[in-house]
Write an enzyme that holds these catalytic residues in place. Structure first.
Site, PDB file in Angstrom:
ATOM      1  N   HIS A  20     -10.762   2.134 -14.667  1.00  0.00           N
ATOM      2  CA  HIS A  20     -11.938   3.012 -14.606  1.00  0.00           C
ATOM      3  C   HIS A  20     -12.859   2.790 -15.804  1.00  0.00           C
ATOM      4  O   HIS A  20     -14.028   3.124 -15.757  1.00  0.00           O
ATOM      5  CB  HIS A  20     -11.494   4.477 -14.550  1.00  0.00           C
ATOM      6  CG  HIS A  20     -11.072   4.902 -13.185  1.00  0.00           C
ATOM      7  ND1 HIS A  20     -10.741   6.194 -12.860  1.00  0.00           N
ATOM      8  CD2 HIS A  20     -10.920   4.193 -12.046  1.00  0.00           C
ATOM      9  CE1 HIS A  20     -10.413   6.262 -11.582  1.00  0.00           C
ATOM     10  NE2 HIS A  20     -10.506   5.061 -11.075  1.00  0.00           N
TER      11      HIS A  20
ATOM     12  N   TYR B 190      -6.258  -6.796  -9.933  1.00  0.00           N
ATOM     13  CA  TYR B 190      -5.852  -5.458 -10.381  1.00  0.00           C
ATOM     14  C   TYR B 190      -5.725  -4.470  -9.223  1.00  0.00           C
ATOM     15  O   TYR B 190      -5.796  -3.267  -9.420  1.00  0.00           O
ATOM     16  CB  TYR B 190      -6.795  -4.936 -11.462  1.00  0.00           C
ATOM     17  CG  TYR B 190      -6.289  -5.282 -12.846  1.00  0.00           C
ATOM     18  CD1 TYR B 190      -5.234  -4.582 -13.407  1.00  0.00           C
ATOM     19  CD2 TYR B 190      -6.816  -6.336 -13.559  1.00  0.00           C
ATOM     20  CE1 TYR B 190      -4.731  -4.915 -14.655  1.00  0.00           C
ATOM     21  CE2 TYR B 190      -6.327  -6.683 -14.810  1.00  0.00           C
ATOM     22  CZ  TYR B 190      -5.284  -5.963 -15.353  1.00  0.00           C
ATOM     23  OH  TYR B 190      -4.779  -6.293 -16.583  1.00  0.00           O
TER      24      TYR B 190
ATOM     25  N   HIS C  55      -2.007  -0.891  -6.170  1.00  0.00           N
ATOM     26  CA  HIS C  55      -1.642   0.390  -5.553  1.00  0.00           C
ATOM     27  C   HIS C  55      -0.145   0.582  -5.315  1.00  0.00           C
ATOM     28  O   HIS C  55       0.322   1.720  -5.308  1.00  0.00           O
ATOM     29  CB  HIS C  55      -2.425   0.581  -4.247  1.00  0.00           C
ATOM     30  CG  HIS C  55      -3.859   0.918  -4.488  1.00  0.00           C
ATOM     31  ND1 HIS C  55      -4.914   0.158  -4.013  1.00  0.00           N
ATOM     32  CD2 HIS C  55      -4.430   1.928  -5.176  1.00  0.00           C
ATOM     33  CE1 HIS C  55      -6.052   0.694  -4.399  1.00  0.00           C
ATOM     34  NE2 HIS C  55      -5.798   1.767  -5.096  1.00  0.00           N
TER      35      HIS C  55
END
Lengths: 299, 604
Positions: free
Chosen positions: B151, B379, B382
């Site tokens: 993020h 990346y 999950h």
């Protein structure tokens, strides 16, 4: 059937010359225009040769743009629109056509054939285009660069001749990349066609006997080879293309097998159809017609 | 080599050239992970140089030049502009993602090929979790951490409804939200900025966050957001009376922080922890520099906090998830160099190997800095997320079984309040995340409701994202990062039955295997939590995030950070941060060397 040559580390090559196969390979999803240079030294050397056809700010020459490049499709459509006005364009280059016709009819040119053809082609794109012995020499250098063996290619690059030729071609084309491509690389096929026309015309009164369309079909020449790369492995019909195979489309050989179809020299109907697919045959026909008229007028 | 890379050219040194040849020979016989630690670590450094030379490609900036603001020379701008003073757009919020491969390699399949094979079928057959496979060397904080970090680095923005992909559903598929027999997947937000002609057929997308490692997830990627999260007193971040971040009025259930998309309790834990850390740093600075105003304190504390987070990621999280001695050695060397006097004397002060990247000269290598699409692709982790979590309390024995779906989105803050910050941190420290493997994709994410979006199958979406963004499929990706292509499915994986299923789905064509499937299927080096292929991008980009950033290199100095700040970064780590703000965790962390490894369970 395609000829496949694989020597690990040196070359991974498929040469396709059958007209139907050639078209299917050209349209296959795994076959792309940009060359990665992977697959062997030969593949790398061919990729390095094509990599130079960029403007100083990195813009790619149109003939080397990828199938899915939105600019390619846009430029192709625009250019096709411009080049489809055949009569006015032929009118624009009437002086050059007259020179070429005179040459086909057996006359002598005051300057080299290549210069005349280059000027004719250049003026189709830019009315003010002026070819010269130097600009034609630049085109010849670029053609030689593509065909050269490693030592000569090295010399062309490191002597500065390659960069000088690119600079000159781009300068006379006023940064019009389609014009640059046409006046540096594509024009040579027209030069060959005109030479063939002259030979044809000078044999046994052919000029009077053969009509322009037939003469055009007999003399139209396509690029000898066009290169592609299979990025991933796949089968195209019965041809097994391994990943990173350099695909040599032998367009001229394929065209000779379909000589009655001028479209086969221009990938007509394919994604990479040459925008001049209507204009070049018309130009050749016109040259023959004028030569014929001149001969009859003279007689 | 050309203007495409905005004039940046890679310069290879003689030593690097020699090592490159030597290791090509060595790797012909021995893989890097089978070499002794020091040789393996040097091998990684050779890989990195190769990647720096060949695997950085500029896709244009796609943004207008930013305006200069006071302080841009001394601290990080809110949007990441002016990190490079010569190239102010580099890495700023809104700038385009770059590429790790030559642009012609990054072209999406056309037409029907783009949807083949069906991502929904891949989701069901290859990705769906049958039974939870834990990553036993890690705790769940490690999973939350990487999302916390991504993020910081990138976001493509929220997809809009127009022109969605329509994925035909197989007969018998019970997808509950079909439209005309199809599952719809919204496309990535398009980049509508003018395209440079040299981009060719490569699609471009913009990163709405700053690309830099600047803790933008905490501080936001624009000035307005930054001002929203600040208390405007003593440089501190706004917190409530309970010491927790306040709610975001525009995002139900999420905390008010820099970037709070895809919010869940795991993110909330880390955001709260590092907001507290920021405020403590502010206190420290205020004591030493009482004349500094709110802005100065905030910006200096941000620099220090961001560097601390980068350090934790580099020398704690990474060796935690990639547990290989050569990598552990390499990551410490990345941060602080190899503590060997002879080596330092020979290689000199500017050497990354001798003194670490931190404080070394800034270098963009062969392209302007930007996060890359390939980086975002590797990346996609999950499977780290479990479907169920066993929650513990520090003061009471026993566990409470909870579903992760109940601790995310709009329910996050309520869940945090009811279970408590301390107990949740403790719980996250003591349970395992999922292993990053096939058949381990969290099932709740395969039928996931998100506000403002249609029902989502995140596994199918992950597959489509790589395809639509032109990230090469697995086999070509391998080749482009310097590994051999595989010829058979069995060469990819030894997971029982996986090769057979993949062969059926990909109709025997190993070149069609999707990147994410290949990465999840690939057999791993010893100790690794994710694939060696993904790791190649990681080798390059993990160093690049530091080496390209002025504030980790040229400007990592006391005049910018203060001596207090440099000491703070030097002397702290994840464990000390945890213990500073939650001292009750002391017994749980006792004897734990890496805060991302499982903690002690105090009462079973």
């Amino acid at each position: 059937m395609a000829l496949i040559i694989t020597i690990p580390g040196l070359v991974r090559l498929a040469i396709v010359s059958d007209p139907d196969e050639l078209r299917r390979v050209n349209d296959a999803a795994v076959v792309a225009r940009p060359l990665s240079g992977r697959g062997g030294l030969f593949n790398r050397s061919v990729a390095a040769k094509l990599a130079v056809f960029r403007t100083p700010d990195g813009d790619i020459w149109p003939a080397f743009r990828d199938r899915h490049d939105p600019l390619r499709a846009e430029h192709q459509k625009d250019l096709e629109g411009v080049l489809s006005h055949i009569e006015p364009l032929l009118q624009r280059i009437a002086p050059e056509i007259a020179e070429l016709s005179n040459y086909v009819g057996g006359g002598r040119l005051r300057r080299s054939l290549g210069v005349v053809v280059q000027q004719a082609v250049g003026r189709l794109f830019r009315p003010g285009y002026v070819a010269s012995e130097e600009s034609y020499e630049a085109a010849r250098t670029l053609q030689a660069w593509l065909a050269a063996w490693p030592l000569r290619a090295w010399w062309i690059r490191y002597s500065g001749a390659l960069q000088a030729a690119l600079d000159r071609i781009e300068a006379v084309s006023e940064r019009d990349m389609a014009c640059a491509h046409a006046t540096a690389l594509a024009m040579e096929n027209i030069v060959k066609s005109i030479e063939l026309m002259r030979e044809l015309a000078l044999q046994g009164g052919n000029l009077a006997k053969i009509d322009p369309k037939d003469a055009m079909l007999r003399t139209l020449r396509a690029p000898a080879h066009v290169v592609r790369e299979a990025r991933d492995g796949d089968f195209v019909d019965l041809i097994r293309l391994r990943s990173r195979t350099l695909v040599l489309l032998a367009v001229e050989t394929a065209h000779q097998q379909r000589a009655s179809d001028p479209g086969s020299a221009f990938f007509a109907g394919s994604w990479n159809e040459c925008p001049a697919h209507g204009l070049v045959p018309a130009l050749l026909s016109k040259v023959w017609q004028v030569a014929k008229d001149q001969a009859q007028g003279g007689a | 080599m050309s203007r495409e890379n905005d004039g940046f050219v890679y310069h290879r040194g003689l030593l690097q050239a020699v090592l490159d040849v030597v290791y090509r020979v060595v790797n012909f016989f021995v893989r890097w992970d089978h070499l002794p630690t020091l040789l393996g670590s040097a091998n990684l450094s050779v890989f990195r140089e190769r990647l720096r030379e060949h695997n950085l490609h500029h896709a244009g900036y796609g943004t207008a030049p930013p305006g200069w603001k006071t302080g841009n020379d001394r601290w990080r701008s809110a949007d990441g502009s002016f990190n490079s003073l010569d190239h102010p757009r580099m890495g700023m919020a809104g700038a385009r993602f770059g590429r790790n491969f030559p642009l012609p390699e990054c072209v999406p399949d056309s037409g029907d090929n783009l949807l083949e094979p069906s991502p929904r079928v891949i989701s069901q057959v290859l990705l769906a979790r049958d039974t939870f496979i834990p990553a036993t060397s890690l705790n769940l904080l490690a999973a939350a951490w990487i999302q916390f970090e991504t993020h910081n680095w990138f976001s493509h923005g929220l997809p809009r409804p127009e022109n969605a992909f329509k994925i035909p559903l197989e007969p018998g598929d019970t997808w509950p939200d079909p439209v005309d027999g199809c599952m719809q997947i919204r496309r990535t937000v398009p980049d509508n900025t003018p395209r440079e002609p040299w981009l060719g057929a490569t699609p471009t997308f913009c990163n709405i966050n700053s690309h830099w490692w600047d803790a933008g997830q905490i501080y936001g990627s624009n000035r307005e957001r930054q001002m929203e999260i600040r208390s405007k007193a003593d440089g501190k971040i706004k917190v409530g009376d309970d010491g927790m971040l306040p709610p975001d009025p525009d995002h139900q259930g999420a905390d008010l922080t820099g970037f709070n998309d895809n919010w869940w309790v795991g993110l909330s834990l880390l955001h709260n922890l590092f907001a507290r850390e920021h405020n403590v740093i502010c206190d420290g600075l205020k004591t030493r520099y009482p004349s500094w105003n709110d802005e100065e304190l905030f910006q200096r504390a941000r620099l220090i906090n961001a560097a601390l987070i980068a350090k934790i990621h580099t020398i704690e999280w990474t060796p935690g998830i990639l547990g290989h001695p050569a990598l552990d050695f390499g990551m410490h060397a990345n941060w602080s160099g190899i503590p060997n006097r002879v080596l330092r004397a020979v290689l000199g002060k500017n050497s990354e190997a001798a003194y670490g990247i931190i404080g070394s000269p800034t270098d963009q290598h062969s392209a302007p800095y930007a996060m890359t699409e390939e980086f975002t692709a590797v990346y996609r982790l999950h499977p780290l997320i479990p479907d169920d979590v066993d929650l513990r309390r520090l003061d009471v024995a026993g566990v409470e079984h909870c579903k992760l779906v109940d601790m995310q989105g709009g329910a996050s803050r309520k869940f945090m309040k009811s279970h408590g910050f301390v107990n949740l941190l403790y719980s996250f420290g003591t349970v395992h995340p999922g292993a990053i493997r096939l058949h381990n994709y969290p099932n709740f994410l395969r039928q996931f409701t998100k506000e403002g979006q249609p029902l989502l199958d995140m596994a199918a979406i992950d597959i489509m994202r790589d395809r639509e963004r032109g990230v090469p499929r697995y086999n070509r990706f391998r080749e482009l990062v310097g590994k051999k292509r595989v010829r058979t499915f069995e060469e990819i994986t030894s997971i029982p039955g996986a090769a057979k299923k993949m062969r059926a789905i990909y109709k025997g064509d190993v070149d069609r295997v999707d990147l994410m499937v290949g990465l999840l299927a690939e057999d791993l080096p010893d100790g690794f939590g994710f694939s060696d292929t993904a790791f190649r991008i990681f080798i390059l980009m993990a160093s690049r995030r530091l080496k390209s950033d002025r504030f980790f290199t040229d400007d990592y100095r006391a005049e910018v950070y203060t001596d207090f700040g440099l000491d703070w970064v030097q002397n702290n780590g994840m464990k000390s941060v945890l213990l500073r703000h939650v001292p009750q965790l002391g017994p749980a962390l006792e004897g734990v060397n890496n805060a991302f490894a499982p903690w002690n369970v105090l009462r079973s």
